[in-house]
Scaffold this active site. Structure first.
Site, PDB file in Angstrom:
ATOM      1  N   SER A   8     -15.170   5.913   2.231  1.00  0.00           N
ATOM      2  CA  SER A   8     -14.015   5.810   1.335  1.00  0.00           C
ATOM      3  C   SER A   8     -14.093   4.513   0.553  1.00  0.00           C
ATOM      4  O   SER A   8     -14.009   3.418   1.125  1.00  0.00           O
ATOM      5  CB  SER A   8     -12.720   5.828   2.147  1.00  0.00           C
ATOM      6  OG  SER A   8     -11.667   5.367   1.328  1.00  0.00           O
ATOM      7  N   HIS A  33     -15.830   9.338  -0.868  1.00  0.00           N
ATOM      8  CA  HIS A  33     -14.424   9.726  -0.725  1.00  0.00           C
ATOM      9  C   HIS A  33     -13.592   8.834  -1.637  1.00  0.00           C
ATOM     10  O   HIS A  33     -13.655   7.608  -1.567  1.00  0.00           O
ATOM     11  CB  HIS A  33     -14.013   9.565   0.736  1.00  0.00           C
ATOM     12  CG  HIS A  33     -12.634  10.039   1.060  1.00  0.00           C
ATOM     13  ND1 HIS A  33     -12.326  11.365   1.262  1.00  0.00           N
ATOM     14  CD2 HIS A  33     -11.477   9.363   1.228  1.00  0.00           C
ATOM     15  CE1 HIS A  33     -11.038  11.488   1.554  1.00  0.00           C
ATOM     16  NE2 HIS A  33     -10.495  10.276   1.534  1.00  0.00           N
ATOM     17  N   ASP A  35      -9.857   7.972  -2.873  1.00  0.00           N
ATOM     18  CA  ASP A  35      -8.441   8.082  -2.501  1.00  0.00           C
ATOM     19  C   ASP A  35      -7.538   7.788  -3.692  1.00  0.00           C
ATOM     20  O   ASP A  35      -7.539   6.673  -4.217  1.00  0.00           O
ATOM     21  CB  ASP A  35      -8.129   7.063  -1.397  1.00  0.00           C
ATOM     22  CG  ASP A  35      -8.691   7.486  -0.060  1.00  0.00           C
ATOM     23  OD1 ASP A  35      -8.409   8.615   0.382  1.00  0.00           O
ATOM     24  OD2 ASP A  35      -9.424   6.672   0.558  1.00  0.00           O
ATOM     25  N   MET A  37      -3.737   7.414  -4.957  1.00  0.00           N
ATOM     26  CA  MET A  37      -2.352   7.201  -4.484  1.00  0.00           C
ATOM     27  C   MET A  37      -1.459   6.865  -5.666  1.00  0.00           C
ATOM     28  O   MET A  37      -1.837   6.054  -6.521  1.00  0.00           O
ATOM     29  CB  MET A  37      -2.322   6.031  -3.497  1.00  0.00           C
ATOM     30  CG  MET A  37      -3.282   6.191  -2.340  1.00  0.00           C
ATOM     31  SD  MET A  37      -3.262   4.715  -1.317  1.00  0.00           S
ATOM     32  CE  MET A  37      -4.563   5.109  -0.148  1.00  0.00           C
ATOM     33  N   HIS A  66      -9.341  12.721  -2.711  1.00  0.00           N
ATOM     34  CA  HIS A  66      -8.201  12.934  -1.808  1.00  0.00           C
ATOM     35  C   HIS A  66      -6.940  12.534  -2.562  1.00  0.00           C
ATOM     36  O   HIS A  66      -6.682  11.353  -2.778  1.00  0.00           O
ATOM     37  CB  HIS A  66      -8.415  12.077  -0.549  1.00  0.00           C
ATOM     38  CG  HIS A  66      -7.273  12.085   0.419  1.00  0.00           C
ATOM     39  ND1 HIS A  66      -7.207  11.206   1.489  1.00  0.00           N
ATOM     40  CD2 HIS A  66      -6.163  12.857   0.517  1.00  0.00           C
ATOM     41  CE1 HIS A  66      -6.106  11.441   2.176  1.00  0.00           C
ATOM     42  NE2 HIS A  66      -5.444  12.433   1.601  1.00  0.00           N
ATOM     43  N   MET A  68      -3.213  11.749  -2.878  1.00  0.00           N
ATOM     44  CA  MET A  68      -1.972  11.404  -2.161  1.00  0.00           C
ATOM     45  C   MET A  68      -0.932  11.177  -3.251  1.00  0.00           C
ATOM     46  O   MET A  68      -0.512  10.053  -3.525  1.00  0.00           O
ATOM     47  CB  MET A  68      -2.200  10.156  -1.304  1.00  0.00           C
ATOM     48  CG  MET A  68      -3.029  10.450  -0.063  1.00  0.00           C
ATOM     49  SD  MET A  68      -3.766   8.971   0.663  1.00  0.00           S
ATOM     50  CE  MET A  68      -5.281   8.905  -0.282  1.00  0.00           C
ATOM     51  N   MET A 137      -5.400  14.292   8.726  1.00  0.00           N
ATOM     52  CA  MET A 137      -5.255  12.831   8.645  1.00  0.00           C
ATOM     53  C   MET A 137      -5.078  12.253  10.047  1.00  0.00           C
ATOM     54  O   MET A 137      -4.220  12.691  10.808  1.00  0.00           O
ATOM     55  CB  MET A 137      -4.051  12.457   7.779  1.00  0.00           C
ATOM     56  CG  MET A 137      -4.230  12.709   6.285  1.00  0.00           C
ATOM     57  SD  MET A 137      -5.657  11.860   5.555  1.00  0.00           S
ATOM     58  CE  MET A 137      -5.211  10.133   5.782  1.00  0.00           C
ATOM     59  N   ASP A 175      -9.890  11.828   8.541  1.00  0.00           N
ATOM     60  CA  ASP A 175      -9.812  10.638   7.679  1.00  0.00           C
ATOM     61  C   ASP A 175      -8.832   9.630   8.267  1.00  0.00           C
ATOM     62  O   ASP A 175      -7.648   9.940   8.428  1.00  0.00           O
ATOM     63  CB  ASP A 175      -9.349  11.100   6.286  1.00  0.00           C
ATOM     64  CG  ASP A 175      -9.209   9.971   5.270  1.00  0.00           C
ATOM     65  OD1 ASP A 175      -9.584   8.829   5.581  1.00  0.00           O
ATOM     66  OD2 ASP A 175      -8.725  10.257   4.154  1.00  0.00           O
TER      67      ASP A 175
HETATM   68  C1  DX5 Z   1      -5.859   6.449   3.889  1.00  0.00           C
HETATM   69  C2  DX5 Z   1      -7.057   6.978   3.156  1.00  0.00           C
HETATM   70  C3  DX5 Z   1      -8.346   6.814   3.860  1.00  0.00           C
HETATM   71  C4  DX5 Z   1      -8.746   5.383   4.100  1.00  0.00           C
HETATM   72  C5  DX5 Z   1      -9.577   5.358   5.325  1.00  0.00           C
HETATM   73  O1  DX5 Z   1      -4.718   6.807   3.204  1.00  0.00           O
HETATM   74  O2  DX5 Z   1      -6.896   8.367   2.918  1.00  0.00           O
HETATM   75  O3  DX5 Z   1      -9.384   7.511   3.200  1.00  0.00           O
HETATM   76  O4  DX5 Z   1      -9.450   4.823   3.047  1.00  0.00           O
HETATM   77  O5  DX5 Z   1      -9.834   4.049   5.614  1.00  0.00           O
HETATM   78  P1  DX5 Z   1     -10.151   3.519   7.080  1.00  0.00           P
HETATM   79  O6  DX5 Z   1     -11.482   4.112   7.462  1.00  0.00           O
HETATM   80  O7  DX5 Z   1     -10.177   2.061   6.879  1.00  0.00           O
HETATM   81  O8  DX5 Z   1      -9.039   3.997   7.971  1.00  0.00           O
HETATM   82 ZN    ZN Z   2      -8.600   9.557   2.185  1.00  0.00          ZN
END
Ligand code: DX5
Ligand code: ZN
Length: 219
Positions: A8, A33, A35, A37, A66, A68, A137, A175
């Site tokens: 990620s 990956h 993310d 947000m 991903h 969010m 998750m 994840d």
């Molecule tokens: C959290 C993200 C993850 C995050 C994982 O909201 O969806 O992908 O980056 O990071 P680690 O491996 O540090 O938990």
């Molecule tokens: Zn993620």
């Protein structure tokens, strides 16, 4: 099938992203990956379309996005145009789930569904024949570097069992809080794909860390 490892880039050095993308490529990891947000669905804002375009420009790796965000449907086109190879969105988003899956597929990429730690896995059952990814998750979405929630692995086992029995082609992704120890727990529960941010990017040797996770499955 060997385990898919998906670093990620939320944990990458964003001031030197190119170097960190090269580290990922050279590590033998499978996917990037990404993310996304929006500051509403989760209490954090990460990065979006312009950053994805920049990442796509410097790598041929598969980009696993991903979402969010509260309104996934609204942003499918823009993220596909920017280079997403798969979009996984939250069942807790304010959305018609089947229409959003269909929209993602209509753009020729893979679709996934994800559940927060406290959301029952049953909510994804009706959609298992239609998606390529189920993301369980193992931390509350929003931030990297949190502790792995062990109880979520029960959902991995249950959904993996159904997928296997019904011979669906969908993979199970985990994840959050994945390191060399929790990777084994997730793999034992039935995970096919592990997302890892902090552990991989903070490691002195990402290749070693990725290969150590891959070896767990082969042992
Ligand atoms: C959290 C993200 C993850 C995050 C994982 O909201 O969806 O992908 O980056 O990071 P680690 O491996 O540090 O938990
Ligand atoms: Zn993620």
């Amino acid at each position: 099938m060997s385990i898919i490892v998906s670093p990620s880039i939320l944990s990458a050095d964003l001031s030197d992203l190119k170097t960190d993308i090269r580290r990922v490529e050279e590590s033998g990891a499978d996917r990037i990956h990404f993310d996304v947000m929006d500051g509403v669905f989760v209490n954090n804002i990460s990065f979006g379309i312009p950053v994805l375009k920049s990442v796509k420009k410097i790598t041929d790796m598969f980009i696993d996005v991903h979402f969010m965000i509260i309104d996934p449907m609204k942003y499918v086109d823009a993220f596909v145009d920017a280079g997403a190879d798969m979009i996984t969105f939250h069942v807790e988003s304010d959305v018609d789930i089947k229409s959003t899956i269909d929209k993602i597929h209509s753009r020729g990429i893979k679709a996934g569904l994800t559940v927060k730690p406290n959301t029952p896995i049953e909510i994804v059952y009706d959609y298992l024949p239609f998606v390529e990814n189920i993301l369980v998750m193992s931390v509350e979405p929003g931030f990297g570097g949190q502790g792995f929630i062990h109880e979520t692995m029960e959902k991995v086992s249950v959904v993996k069992k159904i997928i296997t029995e019904k011979r669906y082609s969908c993979l199970v992704q985990v994840d959050g809080g994945i390191n060399d120890v929790t990777a084994k727990i997730a793999i034992d529960a039935g995970a096919d794909d592990l997302v890892s941010g902090t552990y991989l990017f903070k490691s002195d040797d990402m290749k070693n860390a990725v290969q150590a996770i891959k070896l767990i499955k082969e042992c």
